[in-house]
Design an enzyme around this catalytic site. Structure first.
Site, PDB file in Angstrom:
ATOM      1  N   SER A 117      -7.369   4.451  -1.349  1.00  0.00           N
ATOM      2  CA  SER A 117      -7.053   3.009  -1.235  1.00  0.00           C
ATOM      3  C   SER A 117      -8.303   2.215  -1.495  1.00  0.00           C
ATOM      4  O   SER A 117      -8.464   1.002  -1.833  1.00  0.00           O
ATOM      5  CB  SER A 117      -6.585   2.619   0.117  1.00  0.00           C
ATOM      6  OG  SER A 117      -5.096   2.996   0.402  1.00  0.00           O
ATOM      7  N   HIS A 119      -1.567  10.933  -1.118  1.00  0.00           N
ATOM      8  CA  HIS A 119      -1.430   9.934  -2.108  1.00  0.00           C
ATOM      9  C   HIS A 119      -0.786  10.927  -3.572  1.00  0.00           C
ATOM     10  O   HIS A 119      -0.868  11.970  -3.587  1.00  0.00           O
ATOM     11  CB  HIS A 119      -2.520   9.288  -2.447  1.00  0.00           C
ATOM     12  CG  HIS A 119      -2.928   8.412  -1.257  1.00  0.00           C
ATOM     13  ND1 HIS A 119      -4.043   7.612  -1.665  1.00  0.00           N
ATOM     14  CD2 HIS A 119      -2.417   7.853  -0.240  1.00  0.00           C
ATOM     15  CE1 HIS A 119      -4.175   6.810  -0.334  1.00  0.00           C
ATOM     16  NE2 HIS A 119      -3.290   7.193   0.545  1.00  0.00           N
ATOM     17  N   ASP A 159       0.922  -1.169  -0.103  1.00  0.00           N
ATOM     18  CA  ASP A 159       0.010   0.090   0.005  1.00  0.00           C
ATOM     19  C   ASP A 159       0.850   1.345   0.047  1.00  0.00           C
ATOM     20  O   ASP A 159       1.742   1.474   0.689  1.00  0.00           O
ATOM     21  CB  ASP A 159      -0.859  -0.095   1.342  1.00  0.00           C
ATOM     22  CG  ASP A 159      -2.186   0.886   1.030  1.00  0.00           C
ATOM     23  OD1 ASP A 159      -1.940   1.900   0.953  1.00  0.00           O
ATOM     24  OD2 ASP A 159      -3.381   0.581   1.111  1.00  0.00           O
TER      25      ASP A 159
END
Length: 541
Positions: free
Chosen positions: A86, A420, A46
């Site tokens: 995610s 992100h 991740d």
């Protein structure tokens, strides 16, 4: 350039110079043997950007297990954003459908990204089948492993359906009633009745369903059960680098992966296993390069377990990938503007190797009065601090933020964000039928499904039918909300009455309980049941 020099050059960058030929030979041998896929293992690191992988390789000082599997790239954007969260990233990789921010295992309501089928938004929030659910229809054993709470976004996308990734109560209940054979990770607190809005004791359900419930590394490794549920922390597990000091009884990701494979591979029909290294993402959010490297390498150890098994088994597809980038980490910053061409690897790696713990681990050793700030800084690699560094450490209101800034400066690393990032990520794959080339994140799901012999779209149509469509012409459909935290779908046909508790694989028809092939889901204000559930109700006496 000579062939020898070309091989050396590639090996020094991506470590695929000679390995590419090895993989090609392996694939050709399998094709001649007519190798078929029996098992599929999907591993997700991740929030790991390409620079994180590179830095981890330099830190390790040798090739990564992933390097042997380098096969292409993956586009990560969601249905409505260039930078994915995610939850929709996991949904794409698990169900083959791009979705929206925070959505787990359901279709999007908004589509703005080029190339995404706009028809998907015609039925927003509809649950769609994931590859783990599909594997069960083929009689395969299934497993779910994570270093975060097992209810966290990515493992949730491979095992549940929810309007929002933070609906842990619903996600946990669906996972318990999915009959997954091996579940290993954190998140025990969401299973406990005192922490749930519905007051249900999911630990009791786990026990009644025949799991060996384990909470320590030793108990996990000693378990001989075919069904194991491991909850090793109330929430997330510790960073790999910190375990020895903070949580020595927790298993590593590699140990969980190995045990999962050993347990699931006993099934004659094969297995599907999902594995997530969760916390590189968390470290990236904190701009902590030590945590990023720590758990990227721990993830690579898990990849090695999967790869070693696949090499021996010959019928296993392995896919490893990041779900998205995070932090915008760069090897090089303003310190190296004029010196990058002569700055050695050691200038980036050696400062990180001074750290004995991640920033999370180091801060866990901070005295309540903050009197040992310099000792904590040393644990994080800020040894022999300069006067300027000492002053910053002693005056810091956010000690963790100060420490990561100081170490990044020492290691000549840059960060552009605490969130992100939207770049493509590397694809790593191995075995018969493996995906390769530049692919979409949705292709991961379809590759896994094709390998196991099913089509996700077809399964979704059979597994999730809107209750009004399924029963509207047969009986009166209503929802019992006497327990608001646990609503029940009710279908009443006079002398026959069926009840479907939300998030469970159970139907109760005239007080007789039936176990279903999938869980009942409430999403977007609607209830969804499977075709099998409809048949059971209509045939029941």
């Amino acid at each position: 350039m000579s062939k020898k020099l070309l091989g050396v050059t590639l090996a020094g960058t991506l470590a695929i110079g000679s390995i590419g030929l090895t993989n090609l030979d392996q694939e050709e041998a399998e094709a001649k043997k007519g190798a078929k896929v029996k098992n599929v293992i999907v591993l997700v690191k991740d929030g790991v950007s390409s620079s994180t992988t590179t830095l981890s390789r330099w830190y390790k000082g040798s090739d990564l297990a992933m390097d042997e599997m380098a096969a292409g790239g993956v586009r990560t954007y969601s249905a409505d954003s260039a930078i994915t969260d995610s939850a929709p990233a996991g949904t794409a990789m698990a169900t083959g459908n791009k979705s929206n921010d925070k959505f787990v295992g359901v279709l999007p309501e908004k589509i703005t990204s080029p190339g995404v089928d706009e028809d998907l938004a015609d039925d927003p929030y509809r649950p769609v089948t994931n590859v783990l659910e599909g594997a069960k229809t083929k009689g395969k054993a299934t497993g779910l492993i994570s270093t975060s709470e097992i209810q966290h976004a990515t493992p949730a996308a491979f095992s549940s359906h929810a309007e929002h990734r933070q609906q842990y109560d619903n996600i946990a209940e669906q996972q318990v009633y999915q009959n997954i054979d091996v579940v290993l990770g954190g998140g025990k607190e969401t299973l406990e009745s005192g922490n749930r809005k519905d007051g249900e004791n999911l630990l009791e359900v786990i026990d009644n369903r025949g799991y060996d419930f384990v909470e320590t590394r030793e108990d996990l490794l000693n378990s001989g059960s075919k069904k194991i549920w491991g909850s090793f922390a109330p929430a997330a597990l510790a960073y790999d680098m910190d375990k020895e000091v903070t949580q020595p009884e927790e298993p590593t990701l590699a140990e969980m992966t190995k045990k999962g494979i050993q347990t699931l591979s006993k099934d004659k029909d094969g297995f599907f296993l999902f594995v997530e290294g969760s916390k590189p993402d968390w470290a990236a959010h904190a701009n902590d390069p030590v945590g990023m490297v720590s758990d990227t390498l721990a993830f690579d150890d898990a990849v090695k377990e999967a790869l070693d098994f696949a090499k021996k088994d010959k019928h296993t597809m392995v896919i490893a990938v990041s779900d998205h980038g995070n932090s915008g980490i760069s090897i090089g910053n303003e310190n190296t503007d004029g010196t990058y061409s002569s700055t050695p690897v050691s200038a980036y790696v050696d400062p990180l190797k001074e750290a004995k713990m991640t920033v999370e681990g180091a801060l866990s050793q901070l005295n309540e009065d903050g009197s040992n700030r310099l000792e904590v800084a040393a644990l994080y690699g800020i040894t022999n601090p300069t006067k300027k560094e000492k002053r910053a450490i002693n005056k810091a209101e956010d000690l963790g933020g100060t420490l990561v800034d100081l170490l990044a400066q020492r290691a000549n690393l840059g960060f552009t964000t605490g969130g992100h990032t939207g770049e493509d990520v590397f694809l790593y794959s191995y075995g018969p039928g493996k995906p390769s080339g530049m692919i979409q994140n949705t292709d991961i799901a379809h590759s896994a499904a094709d390998a196991m012999g099913f089509k996700l779209d077809k399964l979704s149509r059979n597994m999730f039918i809107e209750a009004e469509d399924a029963f509207g012409n047969w009986g009166e459909v209503s929802v019992d909300t006497s327990n608001e935290a646990n609503p029940v779908l009710v279908v009443d046909r006079g002398r026959k009455k069926a009840q479907f508790p939300v998030n469970k694989n159970i139907a109760i028809v005239n007080d007789r309980e039936y176990e279903l092939d999938s869980v009942t889901v409430q999403s977007g204000g609607k209830f969804y049941v499977s075709k099998e559930a409809v048949k059971i109700v209509k045939r029941a006496k």
